[in-house]
Design an enzyme around this catalytic site. Structure first.
Site, PDB file in Angstrom:
ATOM      1  N   ALA A  82     -11.475   4.850   1.924  1.00 27.44           N
ATOM      2  CA  ALA A  82     -12.877   4.471   1.754  1.00 27.44           C
ATOM      3  C   ALA A  82     -13.519   3.900   3.018  1.00 27.44           C
ATOM      4  O   ALA A  82     -14.540   3.222   2.938  1.00 27.44           O
ATOM      5  CB  ALA A  82     -12.993   3.483   0.598  1.00 27.44           C
ATOM      6  N   ASP A 123       0.855  -1.191   0.000  1.00 27.63           N
ATOM      7  CA  ASP A 123       0.000   0.000   0.000  1.00 27.63           C
ATOM      8  C   ASP A 123       0.895   1.247   0.000  1.00 27.63           C
ATOM      9  O   ASP A 123       1.795   1.370   0.839  1.00 27.63           O
ATOM     10  CB  ASP A 123      -0.871  -0.051   1.271  1.00 27.63           C
TER      11      ASP A 123
HETATM   12  P1  13P Z   1      -9.079   4.751   5.246  1.00 24.16           P
HETATM   13  O1  13P Z   1      -8.231   5.635   6.114  1.00 24.16           O
HETATM   14  O2  13P Z   1     -10.321   5.454   4.809  1.00 24.16           O
HETATM   15  O3  13P Z   1      -9.369   3.439   5.873  1.00 24.16           O
HETATM   16  O4  13P Z   1      -8.243   4.468   3.903  1.00 24.16           O
HETATM   17  C1  13P Z   1      -7.275   3.446   3.876  1.00 24.16           C
HETATM   18  C2  13P Z   1      -6.463   3.472   2.640  1.00 24.16           C
HETATM   19  O5  13P Z   1      -6.741   4.144   1.669  1.00 24.16           O
HETATM   20  C3  13P Z   1      -5.255   2.642   2.620  1.00 24.16           C
HETATM   21  O6  13P Z   1      -4.490   2.845   1.480  1.00 24.16           O
HETATM   22  O1  G3H Z   2      -3.511   4.903   3.542  1.00 24.01           O
HETATM   23  C1  G3H Z   2      -2.807   4.541   4.475  1.00 24.01           C
HETATM   24  C2  G3H Z   2      -3.159   3.400   5.328  1.00 24.01           C
HETATM   25  O2  G3H Z   2      -4.202   3.709   6.195  1.00 24.01           O
HETATM   26  C3  G3H Z   2      -1.940   2.894   6.030  1.00 24.01           C
HETATM   27  O3  G3H Z   2      -1.622   3.688   7.116  1.00 24.01           O
HETATM   28  O4  G3H Z   2       0.783   4.186   6.693  1.00 24.01           O
HETATM   29  O5  G3H Z   2      -0.241   4.445   8.993  1.00 24.01           O
HETATM   30  O6  G3H Z   2       0.150   2.165   8.021  1.00 24.01           O
HETATM   31  P1  G3H Z   2      -0.124   3.625   7.748  1.00 24.01           P
HETATM   32 ZN    ZN Z   3      -4.579   4.840   0.706  1.00 22.09          ZN
END
Ligand code: 13P
Ligand code: G3H
Ligand code: ZN
Length: 311
Positions: A215, A82
């Site tokens: 989301a 991510d």
């Molecule tokens: P939220 O903070 O809305 O759960 O989004 C998570 C996200 O986009 C992780 O990449």
């Molecule tokens: O979009 C980000 C996710 O919520 C991950 O959060 O970078 O604090 O692990 P983090």
């Molecule tokens: Zn994100």
């Protein structure tokens, strides 16, 4: 079942008018709660790991926990990076067994975003890994990066075809008004998403999987429990579920959820601690926290994503 890419998941989701939940994972209880829910409902799943999660829990620990979940559930699970912010981070995750990476060049100029994304795609595709790119910039907080409303920008539909063809990405995250974290809309305002932009993107990229970050619905019940048991979360507002359902019926094939997991877990632990002040065995409060995650993810799969029965 082995770790899979999201390619087939997205093809089926696009055709079927549903979306795959991409849930952020940081520890064993979170992985167990999510994957037990998906198993119960026979749903495909993306487990995503941020740079912060890797720093917190360690790449190998998370991989091995996910591999254990695949053995236990026998589900098709895609393991995704991510918000990768560099070629080196994406390479490290590809070399370390992830089946999907996001390269987030949304903070760069258009041409720099294209260049970096293309570099990651070349390496990833050579290794059988799929890539998510991003165009447009979400507001909100990710790890240490806080994007203010004024620095956020909607995706320009006129750029998407060029971006996808020049980079070769397999999916595209767009900005239509969602944002990261628990405070997505101004207090007192009505949540709104730019479905007109999503429609325009869909027209320009027919059949191409679109991703929605930020989301979480910031489920009010969890915020209430947190505040009832000593927390202070004023005016937390998320994306209404019916809007996510609508997006899932359109070109959106991946819906990212992290904040709702955090809220489910924290609400459960706060309540447990307040009601059982003498308890100190972590298993006593982590078990209901894991159950709370499972229940919340079951709700998302059945009522928001529509991915139940699709594994
Ligand atoms: P939220 O903070 O809305 O759960 O989004 C998570 C996200 O986009 C992780 O990449
Ligand atoms: O979009 C980000 C996710 O919520 C991950 O959060 O970078 O604090 O692990 P983090
Ligand atoms: Zn994100």
């Amino acid at each position: 079942m082995a770790i899979v890419t999201s390619k087939e998941m997205f093809e089926r989701a696009y055709q079927g008018g549903y979306a795959i939940g991409a849930f952020n994972v940081n520890n064993m209880e979170i992985i167990q709660g999510i994957t037990e829910a998906a198993k119960e409902l026979n749903s495909p799943l993306i487990l995503q790991v941020s740079a912060g999660a890797r720093k917190y829990a360690n790449h190998t620990y998370l991989m091995k926990l996910i591999e254990a979940a695949i053995i236990e559930t026998n589900l098709p699970i895609c393991v995704h990076l991510d918000h990768g912010d560099s070629f080196e981070l994406c390479k490290s995750c590809i070399d370390g067994g992830f089946s999907s990476v996001m390269i987030d060049g949304s903070h760069l100029s258009y041409d720099e975003n294209v260049k970096l994304t293309r570099q990651v795609v070349e390496y990833a595709h050579d290794h059988g890994v799929v890539v998510e790119g991003e165009l447009g910039r979400l507001a909100g907080i990710e790890d240490a990066v806080n994007v203010s409303d004024k620095d956020a920008s909607y995706t320009d539909p006129d750029q998407v075809q060029d971006f996808v063809s020049r980079t070769g990405v397999d999916s595209l995250a767009i900005a239509i008004g969602t944002s990261h974290g628990a405070y997505k809309f101004k207090p007192g305002s009505k949540p709104q998403l730019r479905f007109d932009i999503l429609e325009e993107v869909e027209k320009r990229l027919p059949g191409f999987p679109i991703v929605l970050h930020g989301a979480s619905s910031v489920i009010p019940e969890f915020v209430e429990i947190i505040n009832q048991y000593g927390g202070k979360m004023p005016d937390a507002i998320g994306i209404p579920e019916h809007m996510l359902r609508q997006a899932a019926k359109m070109a959106v094939c991946k819906i990212n959820i992290d904040s709702d997991l955090r809220l489910a877990m924290t609400a459960s632990i706060r309540k447990y601690m307040a009601e059982n002040p003498s308890h100190f065995d972590p298993r006593q409060y982590l078990k209901p926290a894991r159950d709370a995650i499972k229940k919340m993810v079951e709700h998302k799969i059945s009522n928001v994503l529509g991915s139940d029965g699709k594994a």
